[in-house]
Design an enzyme around this catalytic site. Structure first.
Site, short mmCIF file in Angstrom:
data_model
loop_
_atom_site.label_atom_id
_atom_site.label_comp_id
_atom_site.label_asym_id
_atom_site.label_seq_id
_atom_site.Cartn_x
_atom_site.Cartn_y
_atom_site.Cartn_z
NE ARG A 192 34.93 46.82 43.59
CZ ARG A 192 35.21 47.86 42.80
NH1 ARG A 192 36.67 47.84 41.91
NH2 ARG A 192 34.49 47.55 40.98
CG PHE A 203 41.80 48.59 36.47
CD1 PHE A 203 40.51 47.91 37.42
CD2 PHE A 203 40.82 48.46 35.08
CE1 PHE A 203 38.82 47.23 36.94
CE2 PHE A 203 39.52 48.10 34.42
CZ PHE A 203 38.89 47.34 36.03
CE1 TYR A 226 33.87 53.60 35.18
CE2 TYR A 226 33.52 54.65 32.84
CZ TYR A 226 34.06 53.26 34.04
OH TYR A 226 35.11 52.72 33.54
CE LYS A 227 35.84 52.64 38.10
NZ LYS A 227 34.68 51.81 38.16
CG ASP A 257 43.46 54.32 36.57
OD1 ASP A 257 42.48 55.21 37.08
OD2 ASP A 257 43.42 53.50 35.58
#
Length: 422
Positions: free
Chosen positions: A382, A128, A232-233, A207
């Site tokens: 995505r 990321f 939060y995913k 990560d």
């Protein structure tokens, strides 16, 4: 496994779904909307609404400052213990604190200091970008002799395992990678890559942001040293909810928090003018815990633990395989390219499809077809599959509506310019 594009087949898959009842435990305001954001924000659990009302109205409204001694001060460790069960760690190896980027800064800096004389951090170009920014800043502050080596993926999809093997050497202090790549969904063999780092005497940091809550993670079994991740995913902790950090138990007393603060002080309420690190993982706390957000994260973690990670992974794998089958049959002839690994064991819970008009197609899909994925430049649409609430019918409808966007040329009415948040 053989899949059919017939809607009756899709209905049968949903009837056999062991996790189907969990969908009813989320707020779904618009039943026509197919929510496949990948997965930058999970849906709102109904229990979170109840929990937040209790925290605000009773705990804050009635207890006031007494709330800290009635459980608030322990939230980072209590919720961290539940996150530990999601990532295959001991309860005292995971704590909730700050944001993912801040936790990366803390752990990467601590790792660099713990390997004096080693001047290199190794990562890949699938990581990321924010992680790279943090690592670049750490090394810039460390001095001109320090280097971030970014190993390129051979195809923009798969992790460069061979390249990493060649890059990790006796100058390497830390290897820092995303377990599941944010664009392609490629998922590393965590034990194998961790062993590469350890064989060279380097520390390994993962990560897990795009993996936690979607697939089983075994940090202890893999021998991982350090890890970070958001909530939060797939954990459904809410927008901007706090992140977690993991430090293997035997390393905790060896590493120092570079952002030493009040909550990481050994005796915080002695108000000593000299910092002394708290024992164990609490030393990696800095500021006051975010009580409201942590309370919501706990609800999301409880739901995942109730469902069971093995069942979640089995459903996620079946759904992603189904989407790949629909791509092959319905979408590949229209110019869509599979930009996720074809092997299910090497990918997470999102599928990425590339198209030359990807941005405009994504906008038409959102604005006109009631399908909500996300877009990652330059051409990636995505689709994040959250097995707690996504159905097989969702997958079929998304592929069908995506096909209609292109064959009806709906995307041609949209500009090429991207919005701020994609």
């Amino acid at each position: 496994m053989t899949f059919s594009t017939d809607i009756a087949y899709t209905d049968e898959l949903d009837r056999r779904d062991e996790l189907a009842a969990f969908r009813q435990r989320f707020v779904i305001d618009d039943h026509e909307l197919i929510y496949l954001d990948g997965n930058s924000l999970g849906r709102l659990p109904k229990e979170s609404v109840t929990r937040m009302r209790d925290v605000v109205e009773r705990q804050w409204g009635v207890s006031l400052i007494r709330g800290w001694n009635n459980g608030w001060i322990d939230l980072p460790e209590r919720v961290g213990g539940k996150m530990a069960a999601l990532v295959g760690a001991r309860p005292d190896e995971v704590i909730m604190a700050d944001a993912t980027s801040v936790n990366l800064f803390k752990l990467a800096t601590a790792a660099l200091r713990a390997r004096p004389g080693r001047t290199k951090i190794v990562t890949d170009d699938l990581n990321f970008p924010s992680d790279l920014y943090i690592l670049q800043g750490i090394l810039a502050a460390a001095g001109p002799d320090y280097e971030l080596q970014i190993v390129p993926s051979p195809d923009g999809i798969h992790g460069p395992v061979d390249g990493l093997s060649g890059a990790i050497d006796d100058r390497t202090a830390l290897v820092a990678l995303s377990l599941t790549a944010f664009k392609s969904s490629y998922t590393y063999d965590m034990p194998a890559v961790t062993a590469l780092a350890h064989d060279a005497g380097a520390l390994m940091l993962w990560d897990a942001s795009h993996a936690v809550g979607a697939l089983p993670i075994a940090l202890n079994e893999a021998g991982a040293d350090l890890a970070i991740g958001c909530s939060y995913k797939y954990v459904n902790g809410g927008p901007g909810s706090p992140a977690f950090l993991y430090v293997r138990h035997d390393l905790q007393e060896q590493l120092a928090n570079p952002v030493s603060g009040w909550m990481g002080q050994k005796n915080a309420f002695d108000f000593s003018l000299q910092y002394e690190a708290a024992p164990g993982l609490r030393r990696f706390l800095t500021g006051t815990p975010a009580v409201l957000s942590l309370s919501a994260v706990e609800v999301g973690a409880d739901l995942l633990l109730e469902a069971g990670l093995d069942r979640l992974r089995a459903k996620s794998a079946a759904q992603s395989e189904y989407l790949v089958a629909l791509w092959r049959e319905m979408l590949a002839p229209l110019g869509f390219r599979l930009k996720s690994p074809p092997r299910v064991e090497r990918r997470g819970s999102h599928i990425t499809l590339g198209h030359d008009d990807g941005w405009r197609i994504a906008q038409a899909l959102i604005d006109e077809m009631k399908v909500l994925p996300d877009f990652r430049a330059p051409d990636n649409i995505r689709f994040g599959i959250a097995p707690l609430y996504n159905t097989f019918a969702d997958i079929h409808a998304a592929a069908t509506r995506l096909r209609h966007v292109v064959i009806e040329n709906r995307h041609e009415a949209y500009p090429d310019s991207a919005k701020t948040v994609t």
